[in-house]
Design a protein around this motif. Structure first.
Motif, PDB file in Angstrom:
ATOM      1  N   ARG A  11      11.975  15.313   3.699  1.00 49.99           N
ATOM      2  CA  ARG A  11      12.549  16.346   4.567  1.00 49.99           C
ATOM      3  C   ARG A  11      13.080  15.792   5.884  1.00 49.99           C
ATOM      4  O   ARG A  11      14.012  16.337   6.464  1.00 49.99           O
ATOM      5  N   ARG A  12      12.458  14.719   6.350  1.00 51.97           N
ATOM      6  CA  ARG A  12      12.768  14.228   7.698  1.00 51.97           C
ATOM      7  C   ARG A  12      12.636  12.709   7.729  1.00 51.97           C
ATOM      8  O   ARG A  12      11.543  12.176   7.839  1.00 51.97           O
ATOM      9  N   SER A  13      13.748  12.030   7.649  1.00 49.17           N
ATOM     10  CA  SER A  13      13.751  10.575   7.610  1.00 49.17           C
ATOM     11  C   SER A  13      13.650   9.990   9.009  1.00 49.17           C
ATOM     12  O   SER A  13      13.775  10.683  10.012  1.00 49.17           O
ATOM     13  N   ASP A  14      13.428   8.693   9.056  1.00 44.15           N
ATOM     14  CA  ASP A  14      13.404   7.927  10.307  1.00 44.15           C
ATOM     15  C   ASP A  14      12.292   8.367  11.257  1.00 44.15           C
ATOM     16  O   ASP A  14      12.498   8.510  12.459  1.00 44.15           O
ATOM     17  N   LEU A  15      11.098   8.545  10.717  1.00 48.11           N
ATOM     18  CA  LEU A  15       9.920   8.839  11.522  1.00 48.11           C
ATOM     19  C   LEU A  15       9.143   7.556  11.769  1.00 48.11           C
ATOM     20  O   LEU A  15       9.086   6.688  10.896  1.00 48.11           O
ATOM     21  N   SER A  16       8.517   7.466  12.920  1.00 45.42           N
ATOM     22  CA  SER A  16       7.593   6.359  13.161  1.00 45.42           C
ATOM     23  C   SER A  16       6.324   6.628  12.355  1.00 45.42           C
ATOM     24  O   SER A  16       6.095   7.753  11.879  1.00 45.42           O
ATOM     25  N   THR A  17       5.493   5.624  12.233  1.00 46.34           N
ATOM     26  CA  THR A  17       4.228   5.809  11.527  1.00 46.34           C
ATOM     27  C   THR A  17       3.375   6.869  12.231  1.00 46.34           C
ATOM     28  O   THR A  17       2.749   7.697  11.573  1.00 46.34           O
ATOM     29  N   ALA A  18       3.373   6.874  13.561  1.00 48.28           N
ATOM     30  CA  ALA A  18       2.601   7.879  14.309  1.00 48.28           C
ATOM     31  C   ALA A  18       3.145   9.283  14.065  1.00 48.28           C
ATOM     32  O   ALA A  18       2.366  10.240  13.902  1.00 48.28           O
ATOM     33  N   GLU A  19       4.462   9.424  14.022  1.00 48.78           N
ATOM     34  CA  GLU A  19       5.054  10.740  13.737  1.00 48.78           C
ATOM     35  C   GLU A  19       4.729  11.182  12.314  1.00 48.78           C
ATOM     36  O   GLU A  19       4.431  12.355  12.078  1.00 48.78           O
ATOM     37  N   LEU A  20       4.780  10.245  11.390  1.00 45.37           N
ATOM     38  CA  LEU A  20       4.411  10.565  10.010  1.00 45.37           C
ATOM     39  C   LEU A  20       2.951  11.011   9.950  1.00 45.37           C
ATOM     40  O   LEU A  20       2.624  11.975   9.261  1.00 45.37           O
ATOM     41  N   ALA A  21       2.080  10.330  10.668  1.00 40.96           N
ATOM     42  CA  ALA A  21       0.656  10.689  10.687  1.00 40.96           C
ATOM     43  C   ALA A  21       0.479  12.143  11.120  1.00 40.96           C
ATOM     44  O   ALA A  21      -0.262  12.909  10.490  1.00 40.96           O
ATOM     45  N   ARG A  22       1.141  12.528  12.193  1.00 44.30           N
ATOM     46  CA  ARG A  22       1.015  13.915  12.683  1.00 44.30           C
ATOM     47  C   ARG A  22       1.524  14.912  11.661  1.00 44.30           C
ATOM     48  O   ARG A  22       0.947  15.977  11.481  1.00 44.30           O
ATOM     49  N   ASN A  23       2.613  14.583  10.988  1.00 45.31           N
ATOM     50  CA  ASN A  23       3.216  15.498  10.022  1.00 45.31           C
ATOM     51  C   ASN A  23       2.517  15.499   8.670  1.00 45.31           C
ATOM     52  O   ASN A  23       2.681  16.436   7.893  1.00 45.31           O
ATOM     53  N   ALA A  24       1.774  14.443   8.374  1.00 42.58           N
ATOM     54  CA  ALA A  24       1.074  14.334   7.090  1.00 42.58           C
ATOM     55  C   ALA A  24      -0.422  14.610   7.234  1.00 42.58           C
ATOM     56  O   ALA A  24      -1.176  14.440   6.273  1.00 42.58           O
ATOM     57  N   VAL A  29       7.149  14.589   3.418  1.00 34.27           N
ATOM     58  CA  VAL A  29       7.539  14.652   4.832  1.00 34.27           C
ATOM     59  C   VAL A  29       8.773  13.789   5.050  1.00 34.27           C
ATOM     60  O   VAL A  29       9.742  14.217   5.681  1.00 34.27           O
ATOM     61  N   LEU A  30       8.763  12.577   4.494  1.00 33.22           N
ATOM     62  CA  LEU A  30       9.914  11.676   4.656  1.00 33.22           C
ATOM     63  C   LEU A  30      11.131  12.169   3.887  1.00 33.22           C
ATOM     64  O   LEU A  30      12.268  11.889   4.275  1.00 33.22           O
ATOM     65  N   ARG A  67      14.219  -1.628  18.931  1.00 30.31           N
ATOM     66  CA  ARG A  67      12.876  -2.207  19.096  1.00 30.31           C
ATOM     67  C   ARG A  67      11.839  -1.434  18.283  1.00 30.31           C
ATOM     68  O   ARG A  67      10.771  -1.941  17.998  1.00 30.31           O
ATOM     69  N   ARG A  68      12.153  -0.220  17.924  1.00 27.93           N
ATOM     70  CA  ARG A  68      11.227   0.652  17.205  1.00 27.93           C
ATOM     71  C   ARG A  68      11.544   0.618  15.723  1.00 27.93           C
ATOM     72  O   ARG A  68      12.701   0.583  15.319  1.00 27.93           O
ATOM     73  N   ARG A  69      10.482   0.615  14.896  1.00 27.47           N
ATOM     74  CA  ARG A  69      10.669   0.639  13.438  1.00 27.47           C
ATOM     75  C   ARG A  69      10.302   2.029  12.928  1.00 27.47           C
ATOM     76  O   ARG A  69       9.321   2.608  13.353  1.00 27.47           O
ATOM     77  N   VAL A  70      11.121   2.523  12.022  1.00 26.71           N
ATOM     78  CA  VAL A  70      10.907   3.859  11.465  1.00 26.71           C
ATOM     79  C   VAL A  70      10.878   3.780   9.940  1.00 26.71           C
ATOM     80  O   VAL A  70      11.226   2.746   9.355  1.00 26.71           O
ATOM     81  N   LEU A  71      10.500   4.872   9.334  1.00 25.84           N
ATOM     82  CA  LEU A  71      10.290   4.920   7.887  1.00 25.84           C
ATOM     83  C   LEU A  71      11.342   5.780   7.207  1.00 25.84           C
ATOM     84  O   LEU A  71      11.788   6.789   7.756  1.00 25.84           O
ATOM     85  N   ARG A  72      11.658   5.367   6.005  1.00 27.53           N
ATOM     86  CA  ARG A  72      12.611   6.111   5.200  1.00 27.53           C
ATOM     87  C   ARG A  72      12.133   6.081   3.748  1.00 27.53           C
ATOM     88  O   ARG A  72      11.617   5.072   3.278  1.00 27.53           O
ATOM     89  N   LEU A  73      12.316   7.181   3.059  1.00 25.43           N
ATOM     90  CA  LEU A  73      12.026   7.259   1.632  1.00 25.43           C
ATOM     91  C   LEU A  73      13.053   6.426   0.878  1.00 25.43           C
ATOM     92  O   LEU A  73      14.247   6.491   1.165  1.00 25.43           O
ATOM     93  N   THR A  74      12.602   5.623  -0.074  1.00 26.67           N
ATOM     94  CA  THR A  74      13.529   4.834  -0.888  1.00 26.67           C
ATOM     95  C   THR A  74      13.984   5.648  -2.098  1.00 26.67           C
ATOM     96  O   THR A  74      13.444   6.723  -2.384  1.00 26.67           O
ATOM     97  N   ARG A 134       4.662  -0.581  -2.790  1.00 26.66           N
ATOM     98  CA  ARG A 134       5.100  -0.012  -4.075  1.00 26.66           C
ATOM     99  C   ARG A 134       6.599   0.278  -4.098  1.00 26.66           C
ATOM    100  O   ARG A 134       7.126   0.738  -5.109  1.00 26.66           O
ATOM    101  N   GLY A 135       7.271   0.046  -2.962  1.00 23.79           N
ATOM    102  CA  GLY A 135       8.710   0.279  -2.897  1.00 23.79           C
ATOM    103  C   GLY A 135       9.089   1.741  -2.747  1.00 23.79           C
ATOM    104  O   GLY A 135      10.245   2.107  -3.009  1.00 23.79           O
ATOM    105  N   LEU A 136       8.152   2.580  -2.300  1.00 24.40           N
ATOM    106  CA  LEU A 136       8.415   4.011  -2.175  1.00 24.40           C
ATOM    107  C   LEU A 136       8.941   4.395  -0.794  1.00 24.40           C
ATOM    108  O   LEU A 136       9.617   5.418  -0.647  1.00 24.40           O
ATOM    109  N   VAL A 137       8.614   3.575   0.209  1.00 24.57           N
ATOM    110  CA  VAL A 137       9.140   3.774   1.560  1.00 24.57           C
ATOM    111  C   VAL A 137       9.623   2.435   2.094  1.00 24.57           C
ATOM    112  O   VAL A 137       9.206   1.373   1.620  1.00 24.57           O
ATOM    113  N   LEU A 138      10.471   2.511   3.095  1.00 19.88           N
ATOM    114  CA  LEU A 138      11.056   1.322   3.707  1.00 19.88           C
ATOM    115  C   LEU A 138      10.940   1.467   5.217  1.00 19.88           C
ATOM    116  O   LEU A 138      11.220   2.531   5.767  1.00 19.88           O
TER     117      LEU A 138
END
Length: 155
Positions: free
Chosen positions: A55-68, A52-53, A98-105, A85-89
């Motif tokens: 295909r689509r970077s900069d998702l919040s954890t809640a957005e990732l939850a819905r997509n995963a 998911v990350l 103010r919002r933190r999002v996720l990205r694949l490393t 494990r250093g797989l996401v940042l």
């Protein structure tokens, strides 16, 4: 002599429901993915989150939850593991600091690249009894069924 209407009704009652078959397919796919992903120590759900990350970077954890397809709490736990494990940042959202999002490393991308052929082989094995046009039909039918039950558009 057997009444055709009656025997047809009995057959219809005995026929396996599509819901049951879909669940069996899900379990079979998950089992095969477990085998393929075990050497890199990730679960099928973690793999889904990474793709998911990808295909689509900069998702919040809640957005990732819905997509995963996991709960917010499960996603938070999973992100913690993947981050350790250093797989996401996690990083500040470029649009809202103010919002933190996720990205694949890069390590996460390398892991996906490493298992991609094996995961593709699972899909190829699943689809091997079907002709190419049947695969296209199946993809369309499954997407239509998902859409019919979905409360929000697929991502």
């Amino acid at each position: 002599m057997t009444d055709p209407a009656t025997s047809g009704d009995v057959h219809a009652k005995a026929r396996t429901s599509l819901l049951y078959l879909v669940k069996q397919l899900e379990l079979a796919v998950r089992s095969r993915l477990d085998e393929v992903l075990r050497p890199v120590s990730i679960t099928p759900l973690q793999y889904t989150a990474l793709t998911v990350l990808e295909r689509r970077s900069d998702l919040s954890t809640a957005e990732l939850a819905r997509n995963a397809f996991v709960t917010d709490q499960s996603a938070a736990d999973m992100v913690g593991v993947l981050e350790s494990r250093g797989l996401v940042l996690r990083h500040p959202d470029p649009g809202d600091r103010r919002r933190r999002v996720l990205r694949l490393t890069a390590e996460g991308q390398e892991l996906l690249d490493h298992v991609r052929a094996d995961v593709d082989a699972v899909e190829a094995r699943m689809l091997s009894p079907l002709a190419a046009d049947e695969v296209d039909d199946l993809r369309r039918y499954v997407a239509a069924c998902r859409s019919a039950l979905s409360s929000s558009p697929p991502h």
